[in-house]
Write a protein that holds these residues in place. Sequence first.
Motif, PDB file in Angstrom:
ATOM      1  N   ILE A  39       0.852  -1.190   0.000  1.00  0.00           N
ATOM      2  CA  ILE A  39       0.000   0.000   0.000  1.00  0.00           C
ATOM      3  C   ILE A  39       0.884   1.234   0.000  1.00  0.00           C
ATOM      4  N   GLY A  40       0.701   2.070  -1.009  1.00  0.00           N
ATOM      5  CA  GLY A  40       1.367   3.363  -1.034  1.00  0.00           C
ATOM      6  C   GLY A  40       2.674   3.441  -1.791  1.00  0.00           C
ATOM      7  N   GLU A  41       3.237   2.296  -2.166  1.00  0.00           N
ATOM      8  CA  GLU A  41       4.516   2.354  -2.871  1.00  0.00           C
ATOM      9  C   GLU A  41       4.761   1.091  -3.681  1.00  0.00           C
ATOM     10  N   TYR A  42       5.681   1.222  -4.622  1.00  0.00           N
ATOM     11  CA  TYR A  42       6.102   0.089  -5.434  1.00  0.00           C
ATOM     12  C   TYR A  42       6.804  -0.933  -4.548  1.00  0.00           C
ATOM     13  N   THR A  43       6.478  -2.190  -4.737  1.00  0.00           N
ATOM     14  CA  THR A  43       7.177  -3.287  -4.074  1.00  0.00           C
ATOM     15  C   THR A  43       7.355  -4.401  -5.090  1.00  0.00           C
ATOM     16  N   GLU A  44       8.541  -4.937  -5.098  1.00  0.00           N
ATOM     17  CA  GLU A  44       8.879  -6.018  -6.021  1.00  0.00           C
ATOM     18  C   GLU A  44       8.020  -7.254  -5.737  1.00  0.00           C
ATOM     19  N   GLU A  45       7.499  -7.866  -6.796  1.00  0.00           N
ATOM     20  CA  GLU A  45       6.695  -9.089  -6.735  1.00  0.00           C
ATOM     21  C   GLU A  45       5.492  -8.968  -5.799  1.00  0.00           C
ATOM     22  N   ALA A  46       4.777  -7.860  -5.927  1.00  0.00           N
ATOM     23  CA  ALA A  46       3.579  -7.634  -5.114  1.00  0.00           C
ATOM     24  C   ALA A  46       2.528  -6.909  -5.949  1.00  0.00           C
ATOM     25  N   VAL A  47       1.278  -7.019  -5.501  1.00  0.00           N
ATOM     26  CA  VAL A  47       0.206  -6.196  -6.047  1.00  0.00           C
ATOM     27  C   VAL A  47       0.251  -4.896  -5.257  1.00  0.00           C
ATOM     28  N   CYS A  48       0.371  -3.791  -5.970  1.00  0.00           N
ATOM     29  CA  CYS A  48       0.597  -2.497  -5.321  1.00  0.00           C
ATOM     30  C   CYS A  48      -0.593  -1.562  -5.524  1.00  0.00           C
ATOM     31  N   LEU A  49      -0.844  -0.749  -4.502  1.00  0.00           N
ATOM     32  CA  LEU A  49      -1.890   0.266  -4.536  1.00  0.00           C
ATOM     33  C   LEU A  49      -1.236   1.608  -4.241  1.00  0.00           C
ATOM     34  N   GLU A  50      -1.420   2.554  -5.155  1.00  0.00           N
ATOM     35  CA  GLU A  50      -0.872   3.891  -4.956  1.00  0.00           C
ATOM     36  C   GLU A  50      -1.947   4.932  -5.253  1.00  0.00           C
ATOM     37  N   LYS A  51      -1.934   5.987  -4.452  1.00  0.00           N
ATOM     38  CA  LYS A  51      -2.803   7.139  -4.717  1.00  0.00           C
ATOM     39  C   LYS A  51      -2.121   7.947  -5.803  1.00  0.00           C
ATOM     40  N   ASN A  52      -2.811   8.212  -6.872  1.00  0.00           N
ATOM     41  CA  ASN A  52      -2.281   8.965  -8.006  1.00  0.00           C
ATOM     42  C   ASN A  52      -3.315  10.029  -8.337  1.00  0.00           C
ATOM     43  N   GLU A  53      -3.293  11.135  -7.565  1.00  0.00           N
ATOM     44  CA  GLU A  53      -4.341  12.164  -7.637  1.00  0.00           C
ATOM     45  C   GLU A  53      -4.874  12.352  -9.043  1.00  0.00           C
ATOM     46  N   PRO A  54      -6.153  12.338  -9.246  1.00  0.00           N
ATOM     47  CA  PRO A  54      -7.221  12.155  -8.263  1.00  0.00           C
ATOM     48  C   PRO A  54      -7.673  10.703  -8.170  1.00  0.00           C
ATOM     49  N   SER A  55      -6.902   9.794  -8.738  1.00  0.00           N
ATOM     50  CA  SER A  55      -7.343   8.402  -8.823  1.00  0.00           C
ATOM     51  C   SER A  55      -6.437   7.486  -7.997  1.00  0.00           C
ATOM     52  N   TRP A  56      -6.755   6.198  -8.063  1.00  0.00           N
ATOM     53  CA  TRP A  56      -5.997   5.145  -7.389  1.00  0.00           C
ATOM     54  C   TRP A  56      -5.477   4.186  -8.448  1.00  0.00           C
ATOM     55  N   MET A  57      -4.238   3.782  -8.323  1.00  0.00           N
ATOM     56  CA  MET A  57      -3.614   2.917  -9.307  1.00  0.00           C
ATOM     57  C   MET A  57      -3.259   1.579  -8.651  1.00  0.00           C
ATOM     58  N   VAL A  58      -3.657   0.500  -9.296  1.00  0.00           N
ATOM     59  CA  VAL A  58      -3.318  -0.849  -8.849  1.00  0.00           C
ATOM     60  C   VAL A  58      -2.488  -1.480  -9.963  1.00  0.00           C
ATOM     61  N   TYR A  59      -1.403  -2.123  -9.575  1.00  0.00           N
ATOM     62  CA  TYR A  59      -0.518  -2.756 -10.554  1.00  0.00           C
ATOM     63  C   TYR A  59       0.288  -3.858  -9.879  1.00  0.00           C
ATOM     64  N   GLU A  60       0.992  -4.616 -10.698  1.00  0.00           N
ATOM     65  CA  GLU A  60       1.879  -5.650 -10.189  1.00  0.00           C
ATOM     66  C   GLU A  60       3.316  -5.195 -10.411  1.00  0.00           C
ATOM     67  N   GLY A  61       4.104  -5.216  -9.346  1.00  0.00           N
ATOM     68  CA  GLY A  61       5.503  -4.811  -9.435  1.00  0.00           C
ATOM     69  C   GLY A  61       6.387  -6.004  -9.725  1.00  0.00           C
ATOM     70  N   GLU A  62       7.217  -5.855 -10.764  1.00  0.00           N
ATOM     71  CA  GLU A  62       8.126  -6.942 -11.125  1.00  0.00           C
ATOM     72  C   GLU A  62       9.315  -6.378 -11.891  1.00  0.00           C
ATOM     73  N   ARG A  63      10.503  -6.757 -11.454  1.00  0.00           N
ATOM     74  CA  ARG A  63      11.761  -6.343 -12.097  1.00  0.00           C
ATOM     75  C   ARG A  63      11.843  -4.821 -12.279  1.00  0.00           C
ATOM     76  N   GLY A  64      11.406  -4.104 -11.272  1.00  0.00           N
ATOM     77  CA  GLY A  64      11.514  -2.645 -11.294  1.00  0.00           C
ATOM     78  C   GLY A  64      10.479  -1.930 -12.141  1.00  0.00           C
ATOM     79  N   LYS A  65       9.508  -2.660 -12.677  1.00  0.00           N
ATOM     80  CA  LYS A  65       8.491  -2.053 -13.534  1.00  0.00           C
ATOM     81  C   LYS A  65       7.094  -2.347 -13.011  1.00  0.00           C
ATOM     82  N   LYS A  66       6.152  -1.546 -13.482  1.00  0.00           N
ATOM     83  CA  LYS A  66       4.741  -1.697 -13.124  1.00  0.00           C
ATOM     84  C   LYS A  66       4.013  -2.362 -14.294  1.00  0.00           C
ATOM     85  N   TYR A  67       3.352  -3.484 -14.004  1.00  0.00           N
ATOM     86  CA  TYR A  67       2.624  -4.230 -15.030  1.00  0.00           C
ATOM     87  C   TYR A  67       1.144  -4.306 -14.676  1.00  0.00           C
TER      88      TYR A  67
END
Length: 116
Positions: A39-67
Amino acid sequence: MGKTMREPPSTTKDNNDLYIEILMKALKEFHIPEGFCSIGEYTEEAVCLEKNEPSWMVYEGERGKKYNIKTHMNCRDACYDIISRVSQSNDAEKSLKDFFNLECEKISFNHFVYAV
């Protein structure tokens, strides 16, 4: 006789904080390992949730990139997305979402009681 009510919490949290708390509680209750979600930041090999004003972004972190980036206009929908991504089956997803919704309803009820 007058109504008896509990005192409201001393610190007020916005709904987004409450949704995230409930999400973390639900993941713990269903034995989803802590490292699966960030929650709140990129983490390797995790499902991540970040606040990206005005929305919320969910992604999978892997090898330094957001997928598999998905943007949501509210935190609750972002929490549903995380639940979908960490669930290993449709039945597990439904159970986890039901638990999440029930906990959200409890919070909504308490907010209503305090407002009366």
